[in-house]
Design a protein around this motif. Structure first.
Motif, PDB file in Angstrom:
ATOM      1  N   VAL A 207       0.831  -1.210   0.000  1.00 10.79           N
ATOM      2  CA  VAL A 207       0.000   0.000   0.000  1.00 10.79           C
ATOM      3  C   VAL A 207       0.869   1.267   0.000  1.00 10.79           C
ATOM      4  O   VAL A 207       0.374   2.360  -0.281  1.00 10.79           O
ATOM      5  N   SER A 208       2.160   1.120   0.245  1.00 13.65           N
ATOM      6  CA  SER A 208       3.049   2.286   0.238  1.00 13.65           C
ATOM      7  C   SER A 208       3.121   2.947  -1.132  1.00 13.65           C
ATOM      8  O   SER A 208       3.628   4.058  -1.260  1.00 13.65           O
ATOM      9  N   CYS A 209       2.609   2.285  -2.175  1.00 14.40           N
ATOM     10  CA  CYS A 209       2.622   2.885  -3.510  1.00 14.40           C
ATOM     11  C   CYS A 209       1.726   4.120  -3.590  1.00 14.40           C
ATOM     12  O   CYS A 209       1.841   4.899  -4.534  1.00 14.40           O
ATOM     13  N   ILE A 210       0.846   4.311  -2.600  1.00 13.88           N
ATOM     14  CA  ILE A 210       0.009   5.519  -2.610  1.00 13.88           C
ATOM     15  C   ILE A 210       0.425   6.491  -1.504  1.00 13.88           C
ATOM     16  O   ILE A 210      -0.292   7.446  -1.224  1.00 13.88           O
ATOM     17  N   TYR A 211       1.581   6.255  -0.893  1.00 11.62           N
ATOM     18  CA  TYR A 211       2.114   7.215   0.066  1.00 11.62           C
ATOM     19  C   TYR A 211       2.645   8.434  -0.689  1.00 11.62           C
ATOM     20  O   TYR A 211       3.109   8.327  -1.821  1.00 11.62           O
ATOM     21  N   GLY A 212       2.614   9.589  -0.072  1.00 14.80           N
ATOM     22  CA  GLY A 212       3.074  10.807  -0.711  1.00 14.80           C
ATOM     23  C   GLY A 212       4.559  10.778  -1.020  1.00 14.80           C
ATOM     24  O   GLY A 212       5.368  10.293  -0.225  1.00 14.80           O
ATOM     25  N   MET A 213       4.922  11.282  -2.202  1.00 15.43           N
ATOM     26  CA  MET A 213       6.316  11.375  -2.621  1.00 15.43           C
ATOM     27  C   MET A 213       6.526  12.742  -3.269  1.00 15.43           C
ATOM     28  O   MET A 213       5.604  13.541  -3.385  1.00 15.43           O
ATOM     29  N   GLY A 214       7.757  12.985  -3.706  1.00 11.89           N
ATOM     30  CA  GLY A 214       8.073  14.244  -4.353  1.00 11.89           C
ATOM     31  C   GLY A 214       7.604  14.285  -5.796  1.00 11.89           C
ATOM     32  O   GLY A 214       7.126  13.300  -6.358  1.00 11.89           O
ATOM     33  N   ASN A 215       7.765  15.451  -6.411  1.00 16.94           N
ATOM     34  CA  ASN A 215       7.373  15.659  -7.802  1.00 16.94           C
ATOM     35  C   ASN A 215       8.335  14.907  -8.728  1.00 16.94           C
ATOM     36  O   ASN A 215       9.544  15.132  -8.671  1.00 16.94           O
ATOM     37  N   PRO A 216       7.836  13.998  -9.590  1.00 10.49           N
ATOM     38  CA  PRO A 216       8.720  13.257 -10.501  1.00 10.49           C
ATOM     39  C   PRO A 216       9.552  14.175 -11.396  1.00 10.49           C
ATOM     40  O   PRO A 216      10.706  13.873 -11.698  1.00 10.49           O
ATOM     41  N   ALA A 217       8.967  15.305 -11.825  1.00 16.87           N
ATOM     42  CA  ALA A 217       9.690  16.231 -12.699  1.00 16.87           C
ATOM     43  C   ALA A 217      10.887  16.833 -11.969  1.00 16.87           C
ATOM     44  O   ALA A 217      11.987  16.943 -12.535  1.00 16.87           O
ATOM     45  N   ASP A 218      10.712  17.205 -10.704  1.00 14.34           N
ATOM     46  CA  ASP A 218      11.815  17.755  -9.915  1.00 14.34           C
ATOM     47  C   ASP A 218      12.857  16.691  -9.624  1.00 14.34           C
ATOM     48  O   ASP A 218      14.055  16.968  -9.602  1.00 14.34           O
ATOM     49  N   PHE A 219      12.407  15.464  -9.383  1.00 11.55           N
ATOM     50  CA  PHE A 219      13.326  14.344  -9.133  1.00 11.55           C
ATOM     51  C   PHE A 219      14.222  14.143 -10.353  1.00 11.55           C
ATOM     52  O   PHE A 219      15.442  14.025 -10.228  1.00 11.55           O
TER      53      PHE A 219
END
Length: 253
Positions: free
Chosen positions: A45-57
C-alpha cells in the motif's frame, strides 16, 4: 509527536525509516525514470504514500560520460544538490567520498559503489566497485546518477517554498499570540525556523514530508504525488485484493 505547553515540552516524532525499503523505493523510481521498458514493481500500500514531484526528481539527475569535460568541484556540488552527503571517513548509502581525482559514490538505490575518476577536468573512467572488496565489477561509457531522496525539488522551487512557509509561519504565530497561546507560538516559530534553515543548508530536514505540498507547488487539498506518477502512461497495473485496494487508489485520484 506531542507538545505540552504547560511545561514547554516538545516530544519529537518517533520516526524509523527502514533502510532497505527506502533503498528499494529509490531503486523503483530510478528505474522507472530511466526509460527502460522492462521494469516490474511489486509494491504494498506504500505505492500511494506521498512522494516528491517526478519532474523535480528527474531535474536533479546527474548525467556523466567518459571523456566529458566537467570540473570536479562542480560535480561535487551537483552531488550535494542531489542530496548526497560527503563523508570521507565512513561511506554509507547516500554518501560520497573524495580521494584526489577519484570520487566514490555509494548510490542511494544500489548496493555497489560508483567510482568516477578524473584526469584534470575530464572524466577519465566510470566504474562500479564492490564496497567491501574494492573489486571492479564493471565499466561504463556513460551513467545517470539519480537523487538520494524522494522529496527532491529544484533550487527555484525550494526558495519559493521557503518564502511561502515563512509567510504562513508569520500569520500562524500572530494568530496564536492573539489567542494568548504564547508557548504554542514560540514552539511553532522555533521548529519551522529550524526546518527552513536545514532545507536552506542541506536541501532537506527531518519530517520534510510535512512541507511536501508547498515544496511541490500544489494547491491546498490537491492530490499528493505518489509512485503512480513515476510510471509512463501505458503501464499495466495488477491488483491483489482489489476490493480493499481500489477504493484507496480511487481516493487518491
Amino acid at each position: 509527536e506531542a507538545y505540552l505547553p504547560s511545561t514547554d515540552t516538545y516530544i519529537e516524532k518517533d520516526l524509523a525509516i527502514n533502510d532497505e525499503i527506502d533503498k528499494l523505493r529509490l531503486a523503483a523510481t530510478s528505474a522507472l525514470l530511466s526509460g527502460r521498458k522492462d521494469v516490474v514493481v511489486v509494491s504494498s500500500v506504500s505505492c500511494i504514500y506521498g512522494m516528491g514531484n517526478p519532474a523535480d526528481f528527474y531535474e536533479n539527475v546527474i548525467e556523466i560520460k567518459r571523456g566529458k569535460l566537467l570540473d570536479r568541484n562542480v560535480f561535487l556540488r551537483r552531488l550535494v544538490d542531489s542530496l548526497y552527503v560527503r563523508n570521507d571517513l565512513e561511506l554509507n548509502r547516500g554518501n560520497f567520498r573524495v580521494k584526489g581525482d577519484t570520487v566514490d559514490i555509494y548510490l542511494a538505490y544500489n548496493d555497489n559503489l560508483l567510482r568516477v575518476m578524473f584526469w584534470d577536468d575530464e572524466i577519465d573512467a566510470i566504474e562500479e566497485v564492490d564496497p567491501i572488496s574494492g573489486v571492479r565489477l564493471g565499466k561504463f561509457e556513460e551513467y545517470k546518477i539519480y537523487p538520494a531522496n524522494l522529496f527532491m525539488t529544484t533550487k527555484e522551487s525550494q526558495l519559493r517554498a521557503i518564502h511561502q512557509i515563512e509567510d504562513d509561519l508569520t500569520k500562524e504565530v500572530a494568530r496564536f499570540e492573539e489567542n494568548g497561546q504564547r508557548f504554542e507560538a514560540k514552539r511553532l516559530y522555533e521548529r519551522v525556523t529550524y526546518d527552513m534553515e536545514m532545507i536552506r543548508e542541506l536541501g532537506h530536514c527531518s519530517g520534510i514530508e510535512n512541507y511536501s505540498r508547498i515544496l511541490s507547488g500544489r494547491a491546498p487539498g490537491s492530490t499528493p504525488f505518489t509512485l503512480f506518477d513515476f510510471f509512463p502512461d501505458d503501464f499495466l497495473l495488477i491488483i491483489d485484493e482489489s476490493h480493499v485496494t481500489v477504493p484507496q487508489v480511487r481516493g487518491m485520484y
